[in-house]
Design a protein around this motif. Structure first.
Motif: not given
Length: 627
Positions: A210-227
């Motif tokens: 998915t070279s067209w997708y430039k966002g984070p992988a799932l785990l990376e996002y879960l590690e950094t998302v600010q709740v």
């Protein structure tokens, strides 16, 4: 062997304790890959122990067979046999950046209640969508419920992207559809991620597919998302679970702090009574504390003796909860039997358990369009806004202000099954304006003046069974003896009080509710009330019984076979019902639930109605002698 110096161990433990915790759920429709996704996340992040892997049946891995990662979450035998998730599966894991508690929830519609359980404490929802299917009704339902339960952050995981050839167009179309649908749900953030749970694309690391997708992988996002953290600490709430009195010198109130904190010496108030006192000591098994906060299980010792039993709360004086017996709530219905206004249930909060009635179903929420739709009942998995009345006042907060003290479950009185869950919106202010007025002339005084015992004789049975005939005969007998009576007959009441009601199940419930309230008022006047109604449902007869004082309600089952009722057919109703000209006719096209343990069971075939009336008179005389 590698050894770690003690000071390094302590440092690592301290570092681990200081990591933030993210609670999240996975939800979506059936076979969207929720369990496989979490299994893949744990497997690729090397967070699975070898003995866990051994339990996955790796016999054929060397021959190229794949590990079924969903089995890490589907622990029930029935889940493994059917290849579905039934119960909520919780997993606890940690990375170098964060700790996680994940709840894998079922996708099947019949297990929506378990999804609600998992979502009730979550900060974020990973909503999976099968890239081949797009947005389904269960996707919409779970998104709506997540929003209602206070979840404000969503990961839109478009799964099985490998089965649509990793095409960006498919991903973009699904994301656009979901964003348009979720616009009304009030989510603070929605992060779309294309994934393949089966092969691990964009689960732990970025995928070259998915070279067209430039966002984070799932785990990376879960590690950094600010709740978003709460702007301020919630007020102190301490639901009392148990009063401890091991000896005459100790009285403690045990429970778990639902929110806020308390310190020795702080003032507190008993929510329901308003009694004020202070915290004398905070006791635990490991010793006394100076301070206790949210989530801690402790025993509070108070400076004064107060009435604070189970079902009450100790709260901050400056920020008290609501105490009311009427409120509005969003209700999610779980049971196959629909919810009807007027039917009596058991309502359970954090610690309280009271009889309750849904007085009004204001509207149903359409999970597809979020439109408010008129409804007379709530079917399984539907969401509605209701007014609820409890038998006694309860202490609560609005759900948006406090999840722990703003939720409740609804329990069936007969089966003890959980049939619904609710989120309190606000108290109904009219409850503040309505109070019981005490009078000096009460039921006992009125009954004594009439030399009789206030009684409600509830005749139930099929149409044509002889209820009204027996009731009329008994009324004449009692009147001749100078007794003060009144006969409420089903047909007569429908000419006035209940003329606006039809014969649907919902209207029948309301029909009995109104009559039961009238009978209660008449009993309060000291009368002997004869109620002759088909009253086909046990729940409504039970509701009527519980309105009356102990021993005041006498259920009389007028037992006549339906064949005999149809033969008598005094009003010509059976002929019309059997011809399909009358809908919802009891015994033909609508059920009659036979009383399980009536006080009197009268069989009418070849028995004179007057003889049966005399039998009831004899029963009443015996009750008076026993008084």
């Amino acid at each position: 062997m590698l050894s770690i110096p003690p000071h390094d161990i302590e440092a690592r433990l301290a570092e681990h304790d200081n990591k933030s915790i993210l609670r999240f759920i996975t939800c979506g429709s059936v076979d969207d890959g929720k369990s496989t996704l979490i299994g893949r996340l744990l497997y690729d992040a090397k967070l699975i122990f070898e003995d866990q892997l051994a339990n996955l049946g790796r016999v054929g891995v060397a021959n190229g067979e794949e590990i079924d990662l969903s089995l890490l979450l589907d622990g029930l035998e029935a889940e493994r046999e059917q290849g579905i998730t039934i119960d909520v599966a919780y997993r606890y894991f940690a990375t170098s950046k964060r700790k996680f508690i994940v709840a894998d929830t079922p996708g099947h519609e019949e297990y929506t209640r378990n999804m609600v359980t998992g979502a009730s404490t979550a900060d974020l929802a990973v909503i999976l969508i099968d890239g081949r299917q797009g947005i389904l009704q269960q996707t919409r339902r779970h998104s709506c419920i997540a929003s209602l339960l206070g979840i404000r952050h969503v990961v839109l995981a478009v799964n099985k992207i490998d089965l649509v050839d990793f095409r960006q167009q498919v991903f973009d179309e699904i994301v656009a559809d979901y964003l348009a649908f979720a616009r009304e749900l009030g989510f603070a953030s929605i992060r779309p991620i294309p994934i393949s749970a089966r092969y691990g694309d964009n689960v732990v690391s970025a995928s070259a597919n998915t070279s067209w997708y430039k966002g984070p992988a799932l785990l990376e996002y879960l590690e950094t998302v600010q709740v978003d953290p709460p702007t301020q600490e919630k007020p102190f709430r301490f639901p009392v679970q148990l009063v401890l009195r091991p000896n005459a010198d100790f009285r403690g109130y045990a429970g778990q702090a639902a929110s806020g904190h308390v310190t020795v010496g702080d003032p507190v108030v008993v929510a329901k009574s308003g009694q004020r006192t202070t915290v004398k000591a905070i006791v635990t098994y490991d010793g006394n504390l100076e301070r206790a906060g949210e989530g801690e299980a402790v025993t509070l010792v108070l400076a004064d003796e107060v009435d604070a039993s189970r079902g009450n709360m100790l709260v901050a004086p400056a920020a008290r909860p609501f105490v009311a017996d009427q409120f509005q709530a969003h209700v999610i219905w779980f049971d196959a039997s629909p919810m009807f206004p007027g039917r009596s249930y058991i309502l359970r909060t954090e610690t309280d358990s009271v009889s309750a009635t849904v007085t009004t179903l204001k509207h149903q929420v359409n999970v597809n369009s979020f439109a408010r739709e008129a409804a007379k009942s709530l079917q399984m998995n539907e969401v509605g806004v209701c007014n609820i009345s409890t038998q006694v006042p309860i202490a609560f907060d609005a759900y948006k202000d406090n999840r722990a003290t703003g939720n409740f479950i609804i329990v069936d009185r007969v089966t003890n099954a959980t049939v619904g869950a609710g989120l309190i919106d606000f108290p109904l202010r009219r409850a503040d304006n309505v109070h019981w007025q005490a009078f000096e002339v009460n039921k006992a005084a009125r009954s004594a003046m009439k030399s009789q015992r206030a009684t409600v004789l509830w005749f139930t049975g099929l149409s044509g069974s002889g209820k009204s005939t027996i009731g009329n005969a008994l009324d004449r007998i009692l009147h001749a003896r100078g007794k003060h009576t009144y006969l409420l007959d089903g047909d007569n009441v429908r000419h006035g009080l209940n003329r606006d009601l039809g014969f649907t199940e919902e209207d029948r419930v309301e029909n009995i509710r109104r009559v039961a309230e009238v009978a209660k008022l008449m009993a309060d006047a000291g009368l002997i009330v004869l109620v002759s109604f088909i009253s086909p449902f046990r729940d409504e007869r039970r509701m009527a019984r519980e309105l009356m004082d102990e021993g005041e309600f006498i259920e009389i089952f007028v037992d006549t076979p339906i064949e005999e009722c149809a033969r008598r057919d005094p009003k010509g109703l059976y002929e019309k019902a059997l011809a399909g000209k009358i809908a919802n006719f009891t015994g033909v096209s609508s059920p009659y639930e036979v009383p399980e343990s009536p006080e009197l069971h009268l069989k009418t075939v070849e028995v004179d109605p007057v003889a049966l009336a005399l039998k009831i008179e004899e029963f009443l005389d015996q009750r008076m002698e026993e008084k």
